[in-house]
Design a protein around this motif. Structure first.
Motif, PDB file in Angstrom:
ATOM      1  N   ASP A  23       4.589  19.092  42.906  1.00 22.93           N
ATOM      2  CA  ASP A  23       3.910  18.089  42.094  1.00 22.93           C
ATOM      3  C   ASP A  23       2.531  17.861  42.700  1.00 22.93           C
ATOM      4  O   ASP A  23       2.414  17.469  43.865  1.00 22.93           O
ATOM      5  CB  ASP A  23       4.729  16.789  42.089  1.00 22.93           C
ATOM      6  N   ALA A  24       1.469  18.118  41.931  1.00 17.61           N
ATOM      7  CA  ALA A  24       0.108  18.005  42.458  1.00 17.61           C
ATOM      8  C   ALA A  24      -0.221  16.600  42.940  1.00 17.61           C
ATOM      9  O   ALA A  24      -1.147  16.416  43.725  1.00 17.61           O
ATOM     10  CB  ALA A  24      -0.904  18.438  41.391  1.00 17.61           C
ATOM     11  N   ARG A  25       0.530  15.592  42.494  1.00 20.62           N
ATOM     12  CA  ARG A  25       0.283  14.228  42.936  1.00 20.62           C
ATOM     13  C   ARG A  25       0.829  13.972  44.335  1.00 20.62           C
ATOM     14  O   ARG A  25       0.435  13.007  44.996  1.00 20.62           O
ATOM     15  CB  ARG A  25       0.891  13.234  41.948  1.00 20.62           C
ATOM     16  N   LEU A  26       1.743  14.821  44.792  1.00 27.06           N
ATOM     17  CA  LEU A  26       2.331  14.675  46.121  1.00 27.06           C
ATOM     18  C   LEU A  26       2.755  16.038  46.671  1.00 27.06           C
ATOM     19  O   LEU A  26       3.933  16.300  46.870  1.00 27.06           O
ATOM     20  CB  LEU A  26       3.518  13.696  46.104  1.00 27.06           C
ATOM     21  N   PRO A  27       1.798  16.930  46.924  1.00 21.00           N
ATOM     22  CA  PRO A  27       2.142  18.269  47.386  1.00 21.00           C
ATOM     23  C   PRO A  27       2.931  18.293  48.690  1.00 21.00           C
ATOM     24  O   PRO A  27       3.775  19.165  48.886  1.00 21.00           O
ATOM     25  CB  PRO A  27       0.775  18.947  47.562  1.00 21.00           C
ATOM     26  N   THR A  36      10.980  26.354  52.730  1.00 18.23           N
ATOM     27  CA  THR A  36      10.126  27.000  53.728  1.00 18.23           C
ATOM     28  C   THR A  36      10.973  27.748  54.750  1.00 18.23           C
ATOM     29  O   THR A  36      10.670  28.887  55.128  1.00 18.23           O
ATOM     30  CB  THR A  36       9.257  25.955  54.441  1.00 18.23           C
ATOM     31  N   GLU A  37      12.068  27.145  55.166  1.00 14.22           N
ATOM     32  CA  GLU A  37      12.967  27.776  56.145  1.00 14.22           C
ATOM     33  C   GLU A  37      13.629  29.025  55.563  1.00 14.22           C
ATOM     34  O   GLU A  37      13.686  30.076  56.205  1.00 14.22           O
ATOM     35  CB  GLU A  37      14.035  26.767  56.577  1.00 14.22           C
ATOM     36  N   LEU A  38      14.121  28.922  54.331  1.00 20.68           N
ATOM     37  CA  LEU A  38      14.866  30.031  53.729  1.00 20.68           C
ATOM     38  C   LEU A  38      13.961  31.223  53.391  1.00 20.68           C
ATOM     39  O   LEU A  38      14.389  32.370  53.474  1.00 20.68           O
ATOM     40  CB  LEU A  38      15.586  29.555  52.469  1.00 20.68           C
ATOM     41  N   ARG A  39      12.723  30.963  52.988  1.00 21.32           N
ATOM     42  CA  ARG A  39      11.845  32.086  52.612  1.00 21.32           C
ATOM     43  C   ARG A  39      11.289  32.816  53.816  1.00 21.32           C
ATOM     44  O   ARG A  39      10.910  33.979  53.717  1.00 21.32           O
ATOM     45  CB  ARG A  39      10.709  31.603  51.715  1.00 21.32           C
ATOM     46  N   GLY A  40      11.249  32.180  54.985  1.00 26.31           N
ATOM     47  CA  GLY A  40      10.764  32.845  56.179  1.00 26.31           C
ATOM     48  C   GLY A  40       9.335  33.334  56.008  1.00 26.31           C
ATOM     49  O   GLY A  40       8.434  32.566  55.675  1.00 26.31           O
ATOM     50  N   GLU A  41       9.116  34.656  56.190  1.00 23.11           N
ATOM     51  CA  GLU A  41       7.784  35.234  56.058  1.00 23.11           C
ATOM     52  C   GLU A  41       7.554  35.848  54.678  1.00 23.11           C
ATOM     53  O   GLU A  41       6.559  36.543  54.466  1.00 23.11           O
ATOM     54  CB  GLU A  41       7.573  36.298  57.138  1.00 23.11           C
ATOM     55  N   LYS A  42       8.445  35.589  53.751  1.00 18.58           N
ATOM     56  CA  LYS A  42       8.298  36.133  52.400  1.00 18.58           C
ATOM     57  C   LYS A  42       7.073  35.507  51.725  1.00 18.58           C
ATOM     58  O   LYS A  42       6.783  34.326  51.920  1.00 18.58           O
ATOM     59  CB  LYS A  42       9.562  35.844  51.585  1.00 18.58           C
ATOM     60  N   ALA A  43       6.374  36.310  50.943  1.00 19.48           N
ATOM     61  CA  ALA A  43       5.183  35.818  50.245  1.00 19.48           C
ATOM     62  C   ALA A  43       5.525  34.619  49.364  1.00 19.48           C
ATOM     63  O   ALA A  43       6.603  34.565  48.758  1.00 19.48           O
ATOM     64  CB  ALA A  43       4.582  36.938  49.398  1.00 19.48           C
ATOM     65  N   CYS A  44       4.608  33.669  49.291  1.00 18.15           N
ATOM     66  CA  CYS A  44       4.862  32.437  48.541  1.00 18.15           C
ATOM     67  C   CYS A  44       3.648  32.057  47.692  1.00 18.15           C
ATOM     68  O   CYS A  44       2.515  32.044  48.189  1.00 18.15           O
ATOM     69  CB  CYS A  44       5.192  31.285  49.500  1.00 18.15           C
ATOM     70  N   ILE A  45       3.905  31.789  46.424  1.00 20.34           N
ATOM     71  CA  ILE A  45       2.884  31.248  45.526  1.00 20.34           C
ATOM     72  C   ILE A  45       3.222  29.783  45.287  1.00 20.34           C
ATOM     73  O   ILE A  45       4.296  29.471  44.777  1.00 20.34           O
ATOM     74  CB  ILE A  45       2.861  31.999  44.183  1.00 20.34           C
ATOM     75  N   LYS A  46       2.338  28.893  45.683  1.00 22.56           N
ATOM     76  CA  LYS A  46       2.570  27.469  45.469  1.00 22.56           C
ATOM     77  C   LYS A  46       1.839  27.055  44.193  1.00 22.56           C
ATOM     78  O   LYS A  46       0.614  27.160  44.111  1.00 22.56           O
ATOM     79  CB  LYS A  46       2.091  26.654  46.667  1.00 22.56           C
ATOM     80  N   VAL A  47       2.610  26.593  43.209  1.00 19.87           N
ATOM     81  CA  VAL A  47       2.059  26.182  41.923  1.00 19.87           C
ATOM     82  C   VAL A  47       2.031  24.657  41.873  1.00 19.87           C
ATOM     83  O   VAL A  47       3.085  24.009  41.920  1.00 19.87           O
ATOM     84  CB  VAL A  47       2.882  26.741  40.750  1.00 19.87           C
ATOM     85  N   LEU A  48       0.843  24.096  41.786  1.00 18.73           N
ATOM     86  CA  LEU A  48       0.693  22.641  41.727  1.00 18.73           C
ATOM     87  C   LEU A  48       0.709  22.212  40.262  1.00 18.73           C
ATOM     88  O   LEU A  48      -0.279  22.367  39.543  1.00 18.73           O
ATOM     89  CB  LEU A  48      -0.605  22.196  42.407  1.00 18.73           C
ATOM     90  N   THR A  49       1.856  21.713  39.817  1.00 20.70           N
ATOM     91  CA  THR A  49       1.996  21.266  38.442  1.00 20.70           C
ATOM     92  C   THR A  49       1.465  19.850  38.280  1.00 20.70           C
ATOM     93  O   THR A  49       1.205  19.149  39.248  1.00 20.70           O
ATOM     94  CB  THR A  49       3.473  21.304  38.008  1.00 20.70           C
ATOM     95  N   ARG A  50       1.288  19.448  37.020  1.00 19.48           N
ATOM     96  CA  ARG A  50       0.809  18.096  36.693  1.00 19.48           C
ATOM     97  C   ARG A  50      -0.540  17.805  37.336  1.00 19.48           C
ATOM     98  O   ARG A  50      -0.853  16.645  37.656  1.00 19.48           O
ATOM     99  CB  ARG A  50       1.839  17.047  37.103  1.00 19.48           C
ATOM    100  N   SER A  51      -1.338  18.847  37.525  1.00 20.11           N
ATOM    101  CA  SER A  51      -2.637  18.637  38.156  1.00 20.11           C
ATOM    102  C   SER A  51      -3.558  17.804  37.282  1.00 20.11           C
ATOM    103  O   SER A  51      -4.532  17.224  37.776  1.00 20.11           O
ATOM    104  CB  SER A  51      -3.292  19.979  38.487  1.00 20.11           C
ATOM    105  N   ALA A  76      -3.615  25.390  40.808  1.00 17.28           N
ATOM    106  CA  ALA A  76      -3.229  24.207  40.047  1.00 17.28           C
ATOM    107  C   ALA A  76      -2.989  24.608  38.602  1.00 17.28           C
ATOM    108  O   ALA A  76      -3.802  25.301  37.991  1.00 17.28           O
ATOM    109  CB  ALA A  76      -4.319  23.151  40.131  1.00 17.28           C
ATOM    110  N   ALA A  77      -1.860  24.173  38.056  1.00 18.21           N
ATOM    111  CA  ALA A  77      -1.480  24.545  36.692  1.00 18.21           C
ATOM    112  C   ALA A  77      -1.390  23.310  35.813  1.00 18.21           C
ATOM    113  O   ALA A  77      -1.003  22.229  36.267  1.00 18.21           O
ATOM    114  CB  ALA A  77      -0.135  25.263  36.693  1.00 18.21           C
TER     115      ALA A  77
END
Length: 289
Positions: A23-27, A36-51, A76-77
């Motif tokens: 949520d872009a209001r509280l990233p 974060t723990e489960l993905r480890g070093e896997k690539a991550c795209i963070k999508v900020l909704t409700r921007s 931001a989406a």
């Protein structure tokens, strides 16, 4: 939540990229440390909704922060630019994924805490309604896998909350935004928290929304004014503060008070609060996701 965590852990190794919805209001508050723990070093795209509901300067501060993290990209989406969202997801996923061989589709896992817009995102990507959408947390009950026109495979997972939120301020932010079920919160407590924050960080938005000639000196006085002006009066003319808090919380969630962000990366310099509608709030220091 235990079942959702177990399923997410089992699915993670087969995925090329994790699409974490925030949520872009509280990233910060809406970033689940378990993901974060489960993905480890896997690539991550963070999508900020409700921007479109968030303070634009604060959103830019978060995008700048995420640019400095390894194996992470962010954008931001908004729901009014679906084509851009589809293009960004496709381009970023291809660019960040390890090569899986010719003819192999890129696999992406959409994950996040409840009620941050995961199902809305997957509907945008599919260009039709395939995932249930609601304004309450825990709408998605099980994993849903779909294939996009681009050939990318997307899995939408149920909202995952970690077992215990030890940071009280973080819990209040999640509750104020709607990520914690209303049955588990007290509107007056959350309303008082939100009122204190807005009085300190966005006073001009508060005064404009509720047509106040002067700024109330305390959160309770603000709720009192809201109740008096928004139908929160009991018989005899006394103000129902619980009702006023409920009105306030729902107005924040609906974005009618203004564009507000509840937390900032710790690297961001403090900005004088309430200077304009677009001014970024100076939030308490905290550990970024």
């Amino acid at each position: 939540m235990t079942k959702a965590r177990r399923e997410l852990a089992a699915l993670m190794p087969s995925q090329d990229v994790v699409i974490e919805v925030l949520d872009a209001r509280l990233p910060e508050a809406s970033s689940n440390p378990l993901i974060t723990e489960l993905r480890g070093e896997k690539a991550c795209i963070k999508v900020l909704t409700r921007s479109d509901l968030a303070d634009p300067m604060a959103t830019q501060a978060w995008l700048n922060y995420f640019e400095g993290l390894p194996d992470v990209v962010a954008f931001a989406a908004t729901t009014d630019r679906p084509q851009e969202t589809r293009r960004r997801i496709a381009d970023l996923s291809r660019g960040m994924s390890r090569h899986r061989g010719p003819g192999k589709p890129v696999r992406g896992l959409i994950a996040g805490v409840p009620n941050v817009g995961k199902s809305t995102l997957i509907n945008i990507l599919m260009e039709r309604t395939v995932a249930k959408v609601g304004d309450k947390p825990a709408v998605t009950k099980e994993q849903q896998a779909v294939r996009l026109r681009s050939g990318m495979e997307i899995t939408d997972s149920p909202g995952l909350m970690w077992p215990k939120i030890e940071d009280e301020s973080r819990a209040f932010r999640l509750a104020l935004s709607g990520s914690i079920p209303d049955t588990a919160i007290d509107y007056l407590t959350i309303g008082m928290f939100g009122a204190r924050f807005l009085l300190a960080r966005y006073p001009e938005l508060v005064m404009a929304r509720y047509k106040l000639p002067t700024l109330p000196a305390a959160a309770e006085l603000l709720l009192h004014e809201i109740g008096r002006r928004r139908g929160g009066l009991r018989k005899g003319g006394t103000v129902d503060l619980h009702k006023a808090a409920e009105i306030f919380v729902h107005e924040f969630r609906g974005g009618v008070i203004g564009r507000i962000t509840l937390d900032l990366p710790v690297e961001s310099p403090p900005v004088p609060a309430g200077a304009s509608e677009g001014a970024a709030p100076s939030a308490p220091s905290s550990t970024p996701p």
